[in-house]
Design a protein around this motif. Structure first.
Motif, mmCIF file in Angstrom:
data_model
loop_
_atom_site.group_PDB
_atom_site.id
_atom_site.type_symbol
_atom_site.label_atom_id
_atom_site.label_comp_id
_atom_site.label_asym_id
_atom_site.label_seq_id
_atom_site.Cartn_x
_atom_site.Cartn_y
_atom_site.Cartn_z
ATOM 1 N N ASP A 133 12.076 7.792 -43.608
ATOM 2 C CA ASP A 133 13.632 8.402 -43.305
ATOM 3 C C ASP A 133 13.295 9.706 -42.593
ATOM 4 N N ALA A 134 12.135 10.037 -41.776
ATOM 5 C CA ALA A 134 11.665 11.172 -41.116
ATOM 6 C C ALA A 134 11.914 10.962 -39.793
ATOM 7 N N TRP A 135 12.513 10.066 -39.094
ATOM 8 C CA TRP A 135 12.661 9.578 -37.731
ATOM 9 C C TRP A 135 14.020 9.687 -37.336
ATOM 10 N N PHE A 136 14.292 9.943 -36.097
ATOM 11 C CA PHE A 136 15.703 9.746 -35.584
ATOM 12 C C PHE A 136 15.760 9.308 -34.080
ATOM 13 N N ALA A 137 16.090 7.989 -33.876
ATOM 14 C CA ALA A 137 15.983 7.609 -32.587
ATOM 15 C C ALA A 137 14.589 7.552 -31.768
ATOM 16 N N LYS A 138 13.977 8.491 -31.583
ATOM 17 C CA LYS A 138 12.707 8.464 -30.911
ATOM 18 C C LYS A 138 11.497 7.675 -31.684
ATOM 19 N N THR A 139 10.476 7.179 -31.333
ATOM 20 C CA THR A 139 9.492 6.594 -31.815
ATOM 21 C C THR A 139 8.723 8.055 -32.569
ATOM 22 N N PRO A 140 8.593 8.181 -33.721
ATOM 23 C CA PRO A 140 8.067 9.088 -34.541
ATOM 24 C C PRO A 140 6.595 9.536 -34.098
ATOM 25 N N ASP A 141 6.259 10.712 -33.944
ATOM 26 C CA ASP A 141 4.700 11.368 -34.077
ATOM 27 C C ASP A 141 3.999 10.768 -35.150
ATOM 28 N N HIS A 142 4.399 10.519 -36.288
ATOM 29 C CA HIS A 142 3.675 10.007 -37.440
ATOM 30 C C HIS A 142 3.569 8.524 -37.828
ATOM 31 N N LEU A 143 3.861 7.596 -36.589
ATOM 32 C CA LEU A 143 3.829 6.366 -36.986
ATOM 33 C C LEU A 143 2.576 5.792 -37.005
ATOM 34 N N ASP A 144 1.442 6.141 -36.261
ATOM 35 C CA ASP A 144 -0.035 5.674 -36.611
ATOM 36 C C ASP A 144 -0.521 5.978 -37.777
ATOM 37 N N ALA A 145 -0.355 7.370 -38.072
ATOM 38 C CA ALA A 145 -0.687 7.897 -39.558
ATOM 39 C C ALA A 145 -0.288 7.263 -40.589
#
Length: 220
Positions: A133-145
């Motif tokens: 629940d740490a993203w909003f709209a944009k692809t989050p920087d933490h996706l790969d991690a």
């Protein structure tokens, strides 16, 4: 109407055991005007059901706020389970710890203060389940991690996909541009495409309650 039906169905399935935490979160958001917007009760009831189906025992809750979603997840993991909630606001974490104690779940719950992108690399995986629940709209920087910490066959659940419903229908239920910029719809659809294109995830979405979930591929 559909949200009212979802609430009624949640009531039929046992109601909201963490309603006090939900109310505390909503009051905090009104008072402070911060970005604390918890996932809804019907969403978290579905997430907890999926956690039980997956047999999850070790979980992460990203962007946990006051711990509403964290407690729902903890309740689904069993007495031997554990969930780590992460939030970048120390005040949120302090209050979340108090509320977990009030629900007699502190042994299953721990919290970490910091940005998700900074905290994830310091954690030892794998995890059976991650709730993002740490993203909003944009692809989050933490996706790969995040995906790297999920065990093969593990469960990823994602709040905020009401944005995808609004983007596809062209009927936003709020002024999302004020939260995520004028390209919020394009950004949301692009993130959906990024997820769907990943060979290491099998992703799907539901509309009521709006949520996305995925499993990490099991390598042959």
């Amino acid at each position: 109407m559909m949200s009212e039906v979802a609430q009624a169905l949640m009531g039929l399935a046992g109601g909201d055991p963490f309603a006090d935490v939900r109310r505390a979160s909503e009051e905090h958001q009104r008072e402070h005007g911060c970005g604390l917007h918890h996932a809804g009760g019907p969403q978290m009831q579905l997430v907890s059901a999926l956690a039980r189906c997956a047999g999850a025992r070790r979980a992460l809750d990203l962007g946990c706020g006051l711990g509403y979603s964290t407690l729902w997840i903890a309740s689904a993991l069993g007495s031997a389970g554990s969930v780590i909630g992460i939030d970048d606001d120390a005040a949120h974490i302090a209050r979340a710890s108090e509320l977990a104690t009030g629900h007699r779940l502190p042994a299953r719950v721990s919290y970490v203060t910091g940005s998700v992108l900074d905290v994830l690399p310091a954690l030892d995986g794998p995890f059976d389940m991650i709730h993002d629940d740490a993203w909003f709209a944009k692809t989050p920087d933490h996706l790969d991690a995040m995906v790297a910490l999920l065990r093969p066959g593990g469960l990823l659940t994602m709040a905020n996909w009401f944005l995808l419903v609004d983007a596809l229908t062209g009927e936003p239920r709020n002024d999302w541009a004020s939260f995520a910029g004028p390209a919020w719809a394009e950004d949301t659809i692009e993130y959906a495409r990024v997820l769907a294109a990943r060979a290491d995830l099998a992703v799907t979405w539901v509309t009521v309650p709006p949520i996305g979930f995925a499993t990490r591929a099991i390598l042959a």
